[in-house]
Design an enzyme around this catalytic site. Structure first.
Site, PDB file in Angstrom:
ATOM      1  N   GLY A  70      -0.378  17.553   3.270  1.00 45.30           N
ATOM      2  CA  GLY A  70       0.649  18.140   4.137  1.00 45.30           C
ATOM      3  C   GLY A  70       1.577  19.121   3.449  1.00 45.30           C
ATOM      4  O   GLY A  70       2.027  20.078   4.059  1.00 45.30           O
ATOM      5  N   HIS A 137       4.553  35.679  18.637  1.00 43.10           N
ATOM      6  CA  HIS A 137       4.007  36.999  18.309  1.00 43.10           C
ATOM      7  C   HIS A 137       4.465  37.518  16.938  1.00 43.10           C
ATOM      8  O   HIS A 137       5.606  37.302  16.521  1.00 43.10           O
ATOM      9  CB  HIS A 137       4.416  38.018  19.391  1.00 43.10           C
ATOM     10  CG  HIS A 137       5.896  38.231  19.469  1.00 43.10           C
ATOM     11  ND1 HIS A 137       6.551  39.176  18.732  1.00 43.10           N
ATOM     12  CD2 HIS A 137       6.851  37.589  20.184  1.00 43.10           C
ATOM     13  CE1 HIS A 137       7.848  39.133  18.987  1.00 43.10           C
ATOM     14  NE2 HIS A 137       8.057  38.167  19.861  1.00 43.10           N
TER      15      HIS A 137
END
Ligand code: COA
Length: 209
Positions: A70, A137
């Site tokens: 992780g 985005h």
């Protein structure tokens, strides 16, 4: 047929194994061998425990590794210790992740179920995008960066090398997390975070460690 194994036999390793098994069911040409871990897991995993880094470095046939760790700083250290030229690294992408556009994803990255990525996103090498994380985005996720479950990156967010976004945290539009820095679980990062820092809270503030 690619011989594939998972490096990291903890909880995340078992989650990555679920993805690998789903991909195999969907027809991916993988033959799953088991797990590598520096901790001896043979009593837990039996024959699926393949050995430690040294075993992997002595592996004498081609093998592809999914790196299921992780923390990006640890992923980076592990990579530096794997020296066997027969080892390649797999990109593991859950069939239940959502891609709304064509997105470039680097070698060794892992994208978990429910991750949702929109458009013009660059995902570097050995990046982890965990369960149900969203990436908006024009985000740029550099090598070894990590986004934990349920965290959200708005648009134009930059994660530099080894940056870490804790579970359920939010990074606002246009904000950068510099090298090795951590946004704690549940934090809301409203402005750039310099390198080697940890920030927590809403709005997130740096804590001294
Ligand atoms: C922020 C973080 C890195 C700090 O870790 P740490 O340095 O070991 O800090 P500690 O656990 O010693 O906590 C230090 C203090 O900060 C508080 N704290 C820790 N994490 C916090 C968080 N995310 N938000 C608010 N406060 C937090 C603790 O309660 C403690 O407060 P106290 O001194 O008043 O008791 C860690 O708590 C965190 O959020 N990690 C992300 C975990 C994650 O997302 N894991 C994903 C697993 S899939």
């Amino acid at each position: 047929m690619t011989e594939i194994a998972i490096y990291g036999a903890g909880g995340f390793g078992r989650e990555v194994n679920l993805i690998v098994q789903q991909l195999i069911k969907k027809g991916f040409p993988y033959h799953f061998l088991g797990f590598f871990d520096d901790e001896d897991k043979s009593s837990e995993l039996g024959k699926l425990y393949l050995g430690n880094t040294e075993t992997l470095n002595n592996w004498n046939s081609s093998i592809s590794i999914a790196l299921a760790i992780g923390d990006g700083k640890i992923r980076k250290k592990v990579i530096e210790r794997i020296t066997n030229p027969r080892v390649e690294f797999s990109k593991v992408v859950s069939p239940h992740a959502i891609f709304n556009d064509i997105i470039s994803i680097g070698t060794g990255s892992i994208i978990c179920a429910g991750a949702n990525l929109t458009t013009n996103i660059q995902v570097g090498e050995f990046v982890v995008i965990n369960l149900n994380a969203t990436v908006g985005h024009d985000c740029k996720l550099d090598n070894f960066s990590s986004i934990m479950p349920g965290a959200n990156l708005a648009g134009e967010v930059n994660l530099k090398e080894c940056a870490f976004v804790g579970s359920g945290a939010n990074v606002l539009n246009g904000v950068e997390i510099a090298e090795n820095s951590v946004l704690g679980s549940g934090g809301v990062l409203t402005k750039d975070l310099e390198s080697n820092k940890t920030a927590i809270g809403v709005p997130a503030k740096i804590i001294e460690k």
